[in-house]
Write a protein that holds these residues in place. Structure first.
Motif, PDB file in Angstrom:
ATOM      1  N   ALA A   1     -55.713 -92.327  -1.579  1.00  0.00           N
ATOM      2  CA  ALA A   1     -54.232 -92.313  -2.554  1.00  0.00           C
ATOM      3  C   ALA A   1     -53.193 -92.909  -1.707  1.00  0.00           C
ATOM      4  CB  ALA A   1     -54.328 -90.274  -2.065  1.00  0.00           C
ATOM      5  N   GLY A   2     -53.037 -93.393  -0.680  1.00  0.00           N
ATOM      6  CA  GLY A   2     -52.209 -93.903  -1.168  1.00  0.00           C
ATOM      7  C   GLY A   2     -52.221 -96.173  -1.366  1.00  0.00           C
TER       8      GLY A   2
ATOM      9  N   ALA B   1     -52.827 -98.820  -3.339  1.00  0.00           N
ATOM     10  CA  ALA B   1     -51.872 -99.574  -4.691  1.00  0.00           C
ATOM     11  C   ALA B   1     -52.630 -99.179  -5.293  1.00  0.00           C
ATOM     12  CB  ALA B   1     -51.878-101.616  -3.986  1.00  0.00           C
ATOM     13  N   GLY B   2     -52.197 -99.986  -6.628  1.00  0.00           N
ATOM     14  CA  GLY B   2     -52.855 -99.149  -8.168  1.00  0.00           C
ATOM     15  C   GLY B   2     -53.057 -97.315  -7.904  1.00  0.00           C
ATOM     16  N   VAL B   3     -52.878 -96.338  -7.206  1.00  0.00           N
ATOM     17  CA  VAL B   3     -53.086 -95.333  -7.159  1.00  0.00           C
ATOM     18  C   VAL B   3     -51.739 -94.633  -7.634  1.00  0.00           C
ATOM     19  CG1 VAL B   3     -53.431 -93.284  -6.294  1.00  0.00           C
ATOM     20  CG2 VAL B   3     -55.177 -95.082  -5.956  1.00  0.00           C
ATOM     21  N   GLU B   4     -51.350 -93.904  -9.001  1.00  0.00           N
ATOM     22  CA  GLU B   4     -50.574 -92.758  -9.160  1.00  0.00           C
ATOM     23  C   GLU B   4     -50.715 -92.420  -8.988  1.00  0.00           C
ATOM     24  OE1 GLU B   4     -46.857 -92.212 -12.403  1.00  0.00           O
ATOM     25  OE2 GLU B   4     -48.041 -93.580 -12.621  1.00  0.00           O
ATOM     26  N   ILE B   5     -50.681 -90.581  -8.373  1.00  0.00           N
ATOM     27  CA  ILE B   5     -50.617 -89.099  -8.264  1.00  0.00           C
ATOM     28  C   ILE B   5     -49.613 -88.778  -9.024  1.00  0.00           C
ATOM     29  CG2 ILE B   5     -51.719 -87.634  -6.767  1.00  0.00           C
ATOM     30  CD1 ILE B   5     -52.693 -89.072  -5.329  1.00  0.00           C
ATOM     31  N   GLU B   6     -49.679 -88.045  -9.874  1.00  0.00           N
ATOM     32  CA  GLU B   6     -48.190 -87.311 -10.609  1.00  0.00           C
ATOM     33  C   GLU B   6     -48.280 -85.770 -10.592  1.00  0.00           C
ATOM     34  OE1 GLU B   6     -46.397 -87.365 -15.135  1.00  0.00           O
ATOM     35  OE2 GLU B   6     -48.544 -88.277 -15.387  1.00  0.00           O
ATOM     36  N   SER B   7     -47.535 -85.666  -9.156  1.00  0.00           N
ATOM     37  CA  SER B   7     -48.162 -83.835  -9.236  1.00  0.00           C
ATOM     38  C   SER B   7     -47.147 -83.083 -10.607  1.00  0.00           C
ATOM     39  CB  SER B   7     -47.291 -83.299  -7.799  1.00  0.00           C
ATOM     40  OG  SER B   7     -47.719 -84.116  -7.065  1.00  0.00           O
ATOM     41  N   GLU B   8     -48.123 -81.972 -11.024  1.00  0.00           N
ATOM     42  CA  GLU B   8     -47.213 -81.256 -11.758  1.00  0.00           C
ATOM     43  C   GLU B   8     -48.064 -79.683 -11.867  1.00  0.00           C
ATOM     44  OE1 GLU B   8     -46.694 -81.471 -15.078  1.00  0.00           O
ATOM     45  OE2 GLU B   8     -47.012 -83.691 -15.539  1.00  0.00           O
ATOM     46  N   THR B   9     -46.406 -78.615 -12.289  1.00  0.00           N
ATOM     47  CA  THR B   9     -47.022 -77.590 -12.259  1.00  0.00           C
ATOM     48  C   THR B   9     -46.540 -76.854 -13.506  1.00  0.00           C
ATOM     49  OG1 THR B   9     -46.190 -78.087  -9.629  1.00  0.00           O
ATOM     50  CG2 THR B   9     -46.010 -75.773 -11.277  1.00  0.00           C
ATOM     51  N   ARG B  10     -47.385 -76.410 -14.232  1.00  0.00           N
ATOM     52  CA  ARG B  10     -47.739 -75.599 -15.650  1.00  0.00           C
ATOM     53  C   ARG B  10     -48.413 -74.315 -15.008  1.00  0.00           C
ATOM     54  NH1 ARG B  10     -46.820 -79.558 -19.130  1.00  0.00           N
ATOM     55  NH2 ARG B  10     -46.176 -81.316 -18.924  1.00  0.00           N
TER      56      ARG B  10
ATOM     57  N   HIS C   1     -53.383 -91.417 -12.268  1.00  0.00           N
ATOM     58  CA  HIS C   1     -54.068 -92.498 -13.233  1.00  0.00           C
ATOM     59  C   HIS C   1     -54.351 -93.861 -11.711  1.00  0.00           C
ATOM     60  CE1 HIS C   1     -50.897 -91.413 -15.953  1.00  0.00           C
ATOM     61  NE2 HIS C   1     -50.125 -90.330 -14.903  1.00  0.00           N
ATOM     62  N   LEU C   2     -55.237 -94.749 -12.388  1.00  0.00           N
ATOM     63  CA  LEU C   2     -55.702 -95.843 -11.073  1.00  0.00           C
ATOM     64  C   LEU C   2     -55.741 -96.693 -11.456  1.00  0.00           C
ATOM     65  CD1 LEU C   2     -58.688 -93.311 -10.480  1.00  0.00           C
ATOM     66  CD2 LEU C   2     -57.203 -93.816  -8.692  1.00  0.00           C
ATOM     67  N   ASP C   3     -55.142 -97.936 -11.853  1.00  0.00           N
ATOM     68  CA  ASP C   3     -55.586 -99.196 -11.864  1.00  0.00           C
ATOM     69  C   ASP C   3     -55.672-100.231 -11.154  1.00  0.00           C
ATOM     70  OD1 ASP C   3     -54.479-101.265 -13.743  1.00  0.00           O
ATOM     71  OD2 ASP C   3     -52.297-101.141 -13.732  1.00  0.00           O
ATOM     72  N   GLY C   4     -57.028-100.386 -10.768  1.00  0.00           N
ATOM     73  CA  GLY C   4     -57.184-101.819 -10.177  1.00  0.00           C
ATOM     74  C   GLY C   4     -57.624-101.498  -8.979  1.00  0.00           C
ATOM     75  N   ALA C   5     -57.150 -99.585  -8.463  1.00  0.00           N
ATOM     76  CA  ALA C   5     -57.109 -98.731  -7.701  1.00  0.00           C
ATOM     77  C   ALA C   5     -58.683 -99.867  -5.968  1.00  0.00           C
ATOM     78  CB  ALA C   5     -56.822 -97.926  -7.029  1.00  0.00           C
ATOM     79  N   VAL C   6     -58.346-100.695  -5.117  1.00  0.00           N
ATOM     80  CA  VAL C   6     -59.556-100.411  -4.392  1.00  0.00           C
ATOM     81  C   VAL C   6     -60.175 -99.107  -4.634  1.00  0.00           C
ATOM     82  CG1 VAL C   6     -60.169-101.793  -1.680  1.00  0.00           C
ATOM     83  CG2 VAL C   6     -58.323-102.575  -3.533  1.00  0.00           C
TER      84      VAL C   6
ATOM     85  N   GLY D   1     -50.548 -84.319  -1.981  1.00  0.00           N
ATOM     86  CA  GLY D   1     -51.115 -83.754  -0.828  1.00  0.00           C
ATOM     87  C   GLY D   1     -52.482 -84.695  -0.563  1.00  0.00           C
ATOM     88  N   ALA D   2     -53.500 -85.301  -0.942  1.00  0.00           N
ATOM     89  CA  ALA D   2     -54.484 -85.038  -0.789  1.00  0.00           C
ATOM     90  C   ALA D   2     -54.473 -86.256   0.102  1.00  0.00           C
ATOM     91  CB  ALA D   2     -55.666 -84.944  -1.270  1.00  0.00           C
ATOM     92  N   ASP D   3     -55.070 -87.224   0.791  1.00  0.00           N
ATOM     93  CA  ASP D   3     -55.825 -88.399   2.152  1.00  0.00           C
ATOM     94  C   ASP D   3     -56.025 -88.671   0.827  1.00  0.00           C
ATOM     95  OD1 ASP D   3     -53.393 -86.929   3.892  1.00  0.00           O
ATOM     96  OD2 ASP D   3     -55.088 -86.129   4.632  1.00  0.00           O
ATOM     97  N   LEU D   4     -57.408 -88.314   0.475  1.00  0.00           N
ATOM     98  CA  LEU D   4     -58.569 -89.175  -0.380  1.00  0.00           C
ATOM     99  C   LEU D   4     -58.625 -88.651  -1.779  1.00  0.00           C
ATOM    100  CD1 LEU D   4     -61.122 -89.882   2.473  1.00  0.00           C
ATOM    101  CD2 LEU D   4     -59.360 -91.150   1.825  1.00  0.00           C
TER     102      LEU D   4
END
Length: 384
Positions: free
Chosen positions: A188-189, A191-200, A211-216, A167-170
């Motif tokens: 956070a939105g 290209a190259g940004v993936e936020i994989e939510s986890e509940t453990r 996961h960051l893959d060449g994110a500006v 839910g973060a914006d930045l």
């Protein structure tokens, strides 16, 4: 060191307590385990209370209080297992403010929600400059890396188990640029940004693997000391939160020890129960004293914050582990069942002690700092 809270600090603590009293956060924690995704959204209440701007400078519209005041709020959150985005927001807001980023003002107003993507500073005992992050599989891995193309910056890497990321914006990411740490702001939105939510395990703790893959990215004008300070702020906030939870565990266990009778006597009159409660109290007081030391160091001895925060994190984590187990023990058979809320506190203890480097990492840091200081003292004295 002044061991008494000021009137302003007491007002802040009481106001936080009042805000949280409007929500049955413990019942929400139970419901979230049985029905995932049902946690109440406490961010609006956090914004109304001014918590996103606690450590943001006044020139950016913040309240410009210190780490200790943020710790007072974190302690109240820990007492009631509140799912407020706080551990991840406060260090991120501090870096945005220190870097005079345009997002600092909307962060202080609660219009934007940043999250700190943490990286641990290098060990002072080891002769390298490796900044590390939590890997998804539990191991420590190298921090994300910066790539430059002229004036354009991008970042690549993975960071596991980031508190408050969903839910973060930045994202305020600590990455490595040509061997040196830099704080980056990433949408956070983007290209190259993936936020994989986890509940453990502890459903009250919103986390994500990032996961960051060449994110500006854009760089913040923060010093290496500022960037390291964000890590120790997160350690201190987790410590304060744990102390609040220990306080509640002790209160619940003590109340039950007074009202539960066996063989005609309150169970609190038995030596085994007495010893367990006293040991919880001892650990609580020790951890709280170390929190006060963090607050003092943050204002009077910045060079000592790393040791102070690490000591508080380790002590409070150990205290919470003991207190949560003791709460179950004092309640006997019912304490291990869903008839009681004790397992919720145990879940909080077991997950919290593993986040942001973990309690073990804090112990290692404390040992490394102590050995490094001892070595410098020996060298300064000319002893061979």
């Amino acid at each position: 060191m002044n061991l008494e809270l000021t009137d302003e600090q007491i007002a802040l603590r009481d106001a936080a307590r009042g805000v949280l009293s409007r929500f049955d956060t413990v019942a929400a924690a139970r419901e979230a385990l049985e029905t995932p995704g049902t946690l109440p959204d406490l961010w609006p209440a956090s914004v109304d209370a001014g918590w996103p701007g606690l450590v943001v400078a006044e020139r950016h519209g913040g309240i410009e209080l210190g780490l200790f005041e943020a710790m007072l709020v974190a302690e109240e959150l820990g007492k009631v297992l509140a799912s407020v985005p706080f551990i991840g927001v406060v260090p991120a807001a501090a870096l945005l403010s220190l870097g005079d980023h345009p997002a600092a003002a909307p962060t202080a107003e609660g219009e934007l929600r940043p999250v700190y993507v943490p990286a641990c500073p290098p060990s002072p005992r080891v002769d390298d400059d490796v900044w590390t992050v939590d890997g998804i599989d539990g191991e420590r891995i190298a921090a994300p890396v910066v790539h430059r193309d002229g004036s354009a910056w991008s970042v690549t890497g993975t960071v596991g188990w980031v508190p408050d990321a969903p839910g973060a914006d930045l994202l305020v990411v600590v990455a490595i640029d040509d061997g040196r740490p830099v704080a980056l702001v990433v949408d956070a939105g983007a290209a190259g940004v993936e936020i994989e939510s986890e509940t453990r395990y502890d459903a009250t703790r919103r986390m994500a693997n990032i996961h960051l893959d060449g994110a500006v990215a854009t760089a913040l004008s923060c010093s290496e000391q500022d960037i390291a300070g964000a890590w120790y702020s997160a350690q201190a906030l987790l410590a304060a939160e744990a102390v609040g939870t220990v306080d509640t565990c002790l209160a619940l266990a003590t109340a039950y020890a007074k009202e539960r009778f066996t063989f005609g006597r309150a169970i609190g009159s038995y030596q085994a129960i007495k010893h367990e409660l006293v040991e919880t109290l001892r650990r609580l007081q020790n951890a709280r004293a170390l929190l006060l030391n963090v607050g003092w160091a943050a204002g009077a001895a910045p060079d000592d914050v790393s040791m102070a925060a690490s000591a508080a994190r380790y002590s409070s984590g150990q205290a919470l582990d003991f207190a949560a187990r003791s709460l179950i023990n004092v309640h006997g058979g019912i304490g291990a069942t869903w008839e009681h809320d004790a397992p919720l506190y145990f879940r909080r203890a077991q997950l919290s002690r593993r986040l942001v480097g973990g309690v073990g990492g804090a112990a290692d840091r404390l040992a490394d700092e102590s050995l490094a200081r001892a070595r410098r003292a020996v060298e300064a004295a000319g002893v061979r």
